[in-house]
Design a protein around this motif. Structure first.
Motif, mmCIF file in Angstrom:
data_model
loop_
_atom_site.group_PDB
_atom_site.id
_atom_site.type_symbol
_atom_site.label_atom_id
_atom_site.label_comp_id
_atom_site.label_asym_id
_atom_site.label_seq_id
_atom_site.Cartn_x
_atom_site.Cartn_y
_atom_site.Cartn_z
ATOM 1 N N GLU A 1 -8.854 10.406 7.274
ATOM 2 C CA GLU A 1 -10.375 10.566 6.718
ATOM 3 C C GLU A 1 -10.023 10.219 5.127
ATOM 4 O O GLU A 1 -10.492 11.006 4.384
ATOM 5 N N VAL A 2 -9.728 9.178 4.931
ATOM 6 C CA VAL A 2 -9.321 8.329 3.776
ATOM 7 C C VAL A 2 -10.016 6.973 3.849
ATOM 8 O O VAL A 2 -10.365 6.654 4.903
ATOM 9 N N SER A 3 -9.931 6.382 2.664
ATOM 10 C CA SER A 3 -10.303 4.781 2.725
ATOM 11 C C SER A 3 -9.210 3.994 3.114
ATOM 12 O O SER A 3 -7.962 4.382 3.077
ATOM 13 N N VAL A 4 -9.467 2.839 3.642
ATOM 14 C CA VAL A 4 -8.554 1.973 3.895
ATOM 15 C C VAL A 4 -7.425 1.377 2.824
ATOM 16 O O VAL A 4 -6.311 1.365 3.100
ATOM 17 N N ARG A 5 -8.197 1.475 1.621
ATOM 18 C CA ARG A 5 -7.187 1.082 0.615
ATOM 19 C C ARG A 5 -6.412 2.085 0.443
ATOM 20 O O ARG A 5 -5.187 1.698 -0.066
ATOM 21 N N THR A 6 -6.608 3.477 0.423
ATOM 22 C CA THR A 6 -5.877 4.311 0.320
ATOM 23 C C THR A 6 -4.545 4.410 1.364
ATOM 24 O O THR A 6 -3.414 4.516 0.926
ATOM 25 N N ILE A 7 -5.111 4.069 2.393
ATOM 26 C CA ILE A 7 -3.958 3.811 3.517
ATOM 27 C C ILE A 7 -2.907 2.737 3.254
ATOM 28 O O ILE A 7 -1.580 2.620 3.110
ATOM 29 N N GLU A 8 -3.510 1.690 2.433
ATOM 30 C CA GLU A 8 -2.724 0.413 2.142
ATOM 31 C C GLU A 8 -1.825 0.984 1.133
ATOM 32 O O GLU A 8 -0.604 0.462 1.154
ATOM 33 N N ARG A 9 -2.247 1.553 0.003
ATOM 34 C CA ARG A 9 -1.615 2.032 -0.856
ATOM 35 C C ARG A 9 -0.417 2.944 -0.461
ATOM 36 O O ARG A 9 0.726 3.076 -0.875
ATOM 37 N N ASP A 10 -0.730 3.786 0.433
ATOM 38 C CA ASP A 10 0.251 4.929 1.004
ATOM 39 C C ASP A 10 1.568 4.024 1.805
ATOM 40 O O ASP A 10 2.623 4.287 1.585
ATOM 41 N N ILE A 11 1.017 3.131 2.539
ATOM 42 C CA ILE A 11 1.843 2.165 3.347
ATOM 43 C C ILE A 11 3.022 1.364 2.373
ATOM 44 O O ILE A 11 4.155 1.566 2.469
ATOM 45 N N SER A 12 2.326 1.060 1.294
ATOM 46 C CA SER A 12 3.077 0.276 0.331
ATOM 47 C C SER A 12 4.143 1.123 -0.421
ATOM 48 O O SER A 12 5.316 0.860 -0.554
ATOM 49 N N ALA A 13 3.790 2.330 -0.945
ATOM 50 C CA ALA A 13 4.753 3.295 -1.308
ATOM 51 C C ALA A 13 5.779 3.815 -0.373
ATOM 52 O O ALA A 13 7.073 3.819 -0.711
ATOM 53 N N LEU A 14 5.351 4.031 0.861
ATOM 54 C CA LEU A 14 6.684 4.225 1.947
ATOM 55 C C LEU A 14 7.581 3.056 2.079
ATOM 56 O O LEU A 14 8.726 3.050 2.169
ATOM 57 N N GLN A 15 6.783 1.689 2.007
ATOM 58 C CA GLN A 15 7.655 0.629 2.155
ATOM 59 C C GLN A 15 8.788 0.485 1.022
ATOM 60 O O GLN A 15 10.176 0.396 1.058
ATOM 61 N N GLN A 16 8.124 0.827 -0.174
ATOM 62 C CA GLN A 16 9.021 0.810 -1.541
ATOM 63 C C GLN A 16 10.153 1.558 -1.401
ATOM 64 O O GLN A 16 11.162 1.463 -2.039
#
Length: 233
Positions: free
Chosen positions: A32-47
């Motif tokens: 229940e968040v935006s696609v942009r939020t998911i993309e930021r979260d995935i990027s943080a996890l990858q980093q």
């Protein structure tokens, strides 16, 4: 759901379906968040080192390399403190430098309440300083010798202090309370030799990977009953 909880839940969601991908759109709907939020979260996890990668295409999405991640570790607080006590005994061994990082990874993977309780329990445990002098630390390049699998050039001092230059092929370790020994094939002697690690006065790693050599217990020429092999289970 706060961001910390969502990051943890994202990893678990991807772990549950691995190796199949999950699209950012589907993850956004789920949390229940935006696609942009998911993309930021995935990027943080990858980093932060979580092995997530993107699969392109209409049926693509984000995938988790399940083989390289730990599921939640259900250690009890007592088990975590017991491990910390056991790892204290690694001072002076080739594995001292990695013991702390291993424990931190396990504690970080525990449930939050259990990790907090483990820290509280550890704070109630106090140890006397050892009466005996601690074992001499093993040089890092020697400690990593079996992992790097390279020929080493060392300077080695004998009992009288005479130093000789050697090229060696590391094969194993033998440990005692006071000293650790590197077992290696010595090219100068063309034979198996055992080197006390605190007598290695200098070491450098070459680019050469030696041919594999077996190391059998009988090759160590140590009486039966005096030696036991480390087992992981």
């Amino acid at each position: 759901m706060n961001r910390t909880d969502r990051l943890y839940a994202l990893v678990e969601e991807l772990r549950a379906v691995a190796p199949r991908p999950r699209s950012a759109h589907r993850l956004a709907e789920h949390f229940e968040v935006s696609v942009r939020t998911i993309e930021r979260d995935i990027s943080a996890l990858q980093q932060s080192g979580v092995p997530i990668y993107a699969e392109p295409g209409r049926t693509g999405g984000y995938c988790l390399d399940k083989a390289r991640t730990l599921p939640p570790v259900n250690l009890t607080p007592g088990e975590a403190v017991a491990m910390a006590l056991a790892l204290r005994r690694l001072d002076g061994t080739p594995f001292r430098s990695v013991a702390g990082s291993a424990l931190r990874k396990l504690v970080a993977a525990m449930q939050t309440d259990d990790a907090t309780a483990a820290h509280e329990l550890a704070g109630r445990v106090h140890l006397f300083a050892d009466d005996e002098a601690p074992a001499t630390a093993v040089p890092r390049l020697v400690a990593d010798a079996l992992s790097t699998r390279r020929v080493l050039r060392i300077a080695y001092a004998d009992r009288e202090g005479a130093v000789t230059a050697r090229e060696i092929e590391p094969l194993g370790y033998v440990g005692k309370a006071a000293h650790w020994y590197l077992v290696a094939w010595c090219r100068q002697r063309d034979a198996l030799r055992v080197f006390r690690t605190d007598r290695i006065t200098s070491v450098s790693v070459t680019a050469e990977t030696p041919a594999p050599r077996a190391l059998r217990r009988e090759d160590l020429d140590i009486p039966a009953g005096k030696l036991s092999q480390l087992m992981l289970a």
